[in-house]
Write a protein that holds these residues in place. Structure first.
Motif, PDB file in Angstrom:
ATOM      1  N   ILE A  81      -1.091  -7.052   8.382  1.00 45.22           N
ATOM      2  CA  ILE A  81      -2.035  -6.671   7.331  1.00 45.22           C
ATOM      3  C   ILE A  81      -3.469  -6.744   7.867  1.00 45.22           C
ATOM      4  N   ARG A  82      -3.787  -7.836   8.551  1.00 43.98           N
ATOM      5  CA  ARG A  82      -5.134  -8.009   9.094  1.00 43.98           C
ATOM      6  C   ARG A  82      -5.458  -6.952  10.143  1.00 43.98           C
ATOM      7  N   ILE A  83      -4.509  -6.702  11.042  1.00 42.90           N
ATOM      8  CA  ILE A  83      -4.724  -5.734  12.116  1.00 42.90           C
ATOM      9  C   ILE A  83      -4.946  -4.335  11.551  1.00 42.90           C
ATOM     10  N   CYS A  84      -4.143  -3.968  10.558  1.00 44.96           N
ATOM     11  CA  CYS A  84      -4.285  -2.631   9.967  1.00 44.96           C
ATOM     12  C   CYS A  84      -5.612  -2.483   9.234  1.00 44.96           C
ATOM     13  N   ALA A  85      -6.071  -3.577   8.616  1.00 43.74           N
ATOM     14  CA  ALA A  85      -7.374  -3.536   7.946  1.00 43.74           C
ATOM     15  C   ALA A  85      -8.492  -3.304   8.954  1.00 43.74           C
ATOM     16  N   GLU A  86      -8.359  -3.884  10.139  1.00 39.88           N
ATOM     17  CA  GLU A  86      -9.400  -3.749  11.154  1.00 39.88           C
ATOM     18  C   GLU A  86      -9.340  -2.401  11.863  1.00 39.88           C
ATOM     19  N   THR A  87      -8.142  -1.902  12.140  1.00 30.02           N
ATOM     20  CA  THR A  87      -8.017  -0.650  12.891  1.00 30.02           C
ATOM     21  C   THR A  87      -8.034   0.573  11.986  1.00 30.02           C
ATOM     22  N   ARG A  88      -7.655   0.402  10.707  1.00 28.74           N
ATOM     23  CA  ARG A  88      -7.581   1.481   9.717  1.00 28.74           C
ATOM     24  C   ARG A  88      -6.575   2.560  10.119  1.00 28.74           C
ATOM     25  N   ALA A  89      -5.586   2.180  10.914  1.00 32.02           N
ATOM     26  CA  ALA A  89      -4.521   3.120  11.279  1.00 32.02           C
ATOM     27  C   ALA A  89      -3.553   3.283  10.113  1.00 32.02           C
ATOM     28  N   ALA A  90      -3.023   4.481   9.957  1.00 32.17           N
ATOM     29  CA  ALA A  90      -1.896   4.695   9.040  1.00 32.17           C
ATOM     30  C   ALA A  90      -0.653   4.082   9.682  1.00 32.17           C
ATOM     31  N   VAL A  91       0.295   3.663   8.837  1.00 26.65           N
ATOM     32  CA  VAL A  91       1.518   3.039   9.342  1.00 26.65           C
ATOM     33  C   VAL A  91       2.721   3.620   8.619  1.00 26.65           C
ATOM     34  N   VAL A  92       3.755   3.989   9.385  1.00 23.09           N
ATOM     35  CA  VAL A  92       5.079   4.274   8.835  1.00 23.09           C
ATOM     36  C   VAL A  92       5.995   3.181   9.374  1.00 23.09           C
ATOM     37  N   PHE A  93       6.596   2.417   8.473  1.00 17.20           N
ATOM     38  CA  PHE A  93       7.250   1.154   8.818  1.00 17.20           C
ATOM     39  C   PHE A  93       8.676   1.154   8.280  1.00 17.20           C
ATOM     40  N   VAL A  94       9.650   1.024   9.166  1.00 17.14           N
ATOM     41  CA  VAL A  94      11.057   0.956   8.768  1.00 17.14           C
ATOM     42  C   VAL A  94      11.458  -0.505   8.601  1.00 17.14           C
ATOM     43  N   THR A  95      12.122  -0.821   7.496  1.00 18.90           N
ATOM     44  CA  THR A  95      12.569  -2.191   7.265  1.00 18.90           C
ATOM     45  C   THR A  95      13.812  -2.190   6.381  1.00 18.90           C
ATOM     46  N   HIS A  96      14.591  -3.276   6.485  1.00 14.05           N
ATOM     47  CA  HIS A  96      15.698  -3.521   5.560  1.00 14.05           C
ATOM     48  C   HIS A  96      15.308  -4.547   4.497  1.00 14.05           C
ATOM     49  N   SER A  97      14.115  -5.122   4.611  1.00 13.92           N
ATOM     50  CA  SER A  97      13.712  -6.220   3.741  1.00 13.92           C
ATOM     51  C   SER A  97      12.858  -5.706   2.585  1.00 13.92           C
ATOM     52  N   ILE A  98      13.346  -5.893   1.359  1.00 12.94           N
ATOM     53  CA  ILE A  98      12.576  -5.465   0.186  1.00 12.94           C
ATOM     54  C   ILE A  98      11.263  -6.246   0.074  1.00 12.94           C
ATOM     55  N   PRO A  99      11.265  -7.593   0.159  1.00 10.07           N
ATOM     56  CA  PRO A  99       9.989  -8.312   0.054  1.00 10.07           C
ATOM     57  C   PRO A  99       8.989  -7.896   1.139  1.00 10.07           C
ATOM     58  N   GLU A 100       9.474  -7.658   2.355  1.00 10.94           N
ATOM     59  CA  GLU A 100       8.582  -7.228   3.424  1.00 10.94           C
ATOM     60  C   GLU A 100       7.948  -5.881   3.093  1.00 10.94           C
ATOM     61  N   ALA A 101       8.754  -4.927   2.629  1.00  7.04           N
ATOM     62  CA  ALA A 101       8.240  -3.610   2.279  1.00  7.04           C
ATOM     63  C   ALA A 101       7.181  -3.713   1.190  1.00  7.04           C
ATOM     64  N   VAL A 102       7.443  -4.526   0.185  1.00  9.78           N
ATOM     65  CA  VAL A 102       6.497  -4.650  -0.933  1.00  9.78           C
ATOM     66  C   VAL A 102       5.214  -5.344  -0.485  1.00  9.78           C
ATOM     67  N   PHE A 103       5.340  -6.398   0.299  1.00 10.84           N
ATOM     68  CA  PHE A 103       4.158  -7.144   0.737  1.00 10.84           C
ATOM     69  C   PHE A 103       3.223  -6.279   1.580  1.00 10.84           C
ATOM     70  N   LEU A 104       3.784  -5.448   2.434  1.00 10.95           N
ATOM     71  CA  LEU A 104       2.971  -4.712   3.402  1.00 10.95           C
ATOM     72  C   LEU A 104       2.422  -3.391   2.877  1.00 10.95           C
ATOM     73  N   SER A 105       3.093  -2.768   1.938  1.00 14.56           N
ATOM     74  CA  SER A 105       2.919  -1.328   1.732  1.00 14.56           C
ATOM     75  C   SER A 105       1.953  -0.945   0.625  1.00 14.56           C
ATOM     76  N   ASP A 106       1.375   0.246   0.796  1.00 13.12           N
ATOM     77  CA  ASP A 106       0.725   0.954  -0.301  1.00 13.12           C
ATOM     78  C   ASP A 106       1.767   1.712  -1.120  1.00 13.12           C
ATOM     79  N   ARG A 107       2.800   2.244  -0.428  1.00 13.95           N
ATOM     80  CA  ARG A 107       3.924   2.903  -1.107  1.00 13.95           C
ATOM     81  C   ARG A 107       5.205   2.581  -0.352  1.00 13.95           C
ATOM     82  N   VAL A 108       6.286   2.461  -1.112  1.00 10.98           N
ATOM     83  CA  VAL A 108       7.607   2.231  -0.522  1.00 10.98           C
ATOM     84  C   VAL A 108       8.474   3.447  -0.798  1.00 10.98           C
ATOM     85  N   VAL A 109       9.029   4.023   0.272  1.00 12.39           N
ATOM     86  CA  VAL A 109       9.921   5.179   0.178  1.00 12.39           C
ATOM     87  C   VAL A 109      11.355   4.661   0.200  1.00 12.39           C
TER      88      VAL A 109
END
Length: 279
Positions: free
Chosen positions: A192-220
């Motif tokens: 979260i901190r790194i993305c705030a500093e770099t302002r890069a877009a992220v596409v992130f694959v995960t099996h963890s629902i809490p992880e997806a929710v904690f990190l994301s602006d949107r969950v697909v």
């Protein structure tokens, strides 16, 4: 406020997937349709997670965006370019579940590898690796070797390497999947901190629902094979400064987890009561 709110306004999508299908031909067996008619856009600076059951095609979709594979049908654009051109132009960095560090190279040398391959000068490489070591909290470990680091530290090195060429997009395939829960949560906070500093877009694959929710602006949320997008759920947890470990105890966090779980189990909400967004 999401990460993308502080970015310059632009008409270009970070990622635009249109009508993408991927069918694998297997000798002497019926073809396997991994993805079918997938449409998805990711805005510059936006963090989007892909989640779904095993075999639903989420890693396949990430590989198609990365130009590590080609779609059977449909098109993929990265910042208005073909996926192939974006790869050639180093518009994205990529990190996998295994850090994939070269054991005979120091941490600094691993981070500098992409720059070295593209003939960046020694002084510039060292300056950039020093900057990245500080960014990922490993400023004192540049001369260490991978086997001297914990799993979480190795993943931080892999993320730093993915950021070496200042990409506008990070593609991440379960980068924390092999970590213990405590380390995984620390790494989520770091990302979260790194993305705030770099302002890069992220596409992130995960099996963890809490992880997806904690990190994301949107969950697909993706359906079982053949992989289709079942729903796209906005997550309203505020900006990166709001997403400390305490947010995991917030009602909005539990609401997001519940919404994703409902969609995964095949009962997505209809209408916009929970803000289902299919853009």
């Amino acid at each position: 406020m999401t990460r993308k709110d502080s970015l310059p306004v632009t008409d270009a999508h970070a990622v635009k997937v249109t009508g993408v299908s991927r069918i694998f031909s297997i000798k002497k067996k019926p073809p396997v349709t991994a993805l079918e008619s997938v449409d998805l856009t990711v805005a510059p600076g936006e963090f989007v997670s892909l989640i779904g059951p095993s075999g639903c095609g989420k890693s396949t979709l990430l590989r198609l965006i990365a130009d590590l594979d080609q779609p059977t049908a449909g098109t993929i654009e990265v910042f208005g370019k073909t996926a192939r051109k974006a790869r050639i132009d180093q518009d994205y960095g990529i990190a996998f579940q295994q850090a994939g560090l070269l054991p005979w190279r120091t941490v600094r040398a691993n981070i500098e590898l992409p720059l070295e391959l593209h003939k960046v000068g020694t002084a510039e490489r060292r300056s950039r690796s020093t900057e990245l070591l500080e960014l990922v909290g490993l400023g004192d470990f540049g001369d260490s070797y991978p086997d001297q680091l914990s799993g979480g530290m190795q993943q931080r090195v892999a993320i730093a390497r993915a950021l070496a060429e200042s990409p506008n997009l990070l593609l991440m395939d379960e980068p924390f999947g092999a970590l213990d829960e405590m380390t995984r949560e620390r790494m989520q906070n770091e990302l979260i901190r790194i993305c705030a500093e770099t302002r890069a877009a992220v596409v992130f694959v995960t099996h963890s629902i809490p992880e997806a929710v904690f990190l994301s602006d949107r969950v697909v949320v993706m359906s079982p094979r053949p992989g289709r997008i079942r729903s796209v759920l906005p997550i309203r947890l505020g900006g990166p400064d709001d997403r400390s470990e305490h947010i995991r105890e917030d009602a909005a966090f539990f609401d997001g987890v519940s919404a994703v779980r409902e969609s995964l189990h095949g009962t997505p909400d209809t209408g916009n009561a929970r803000g289902v967004d299919t853009r």
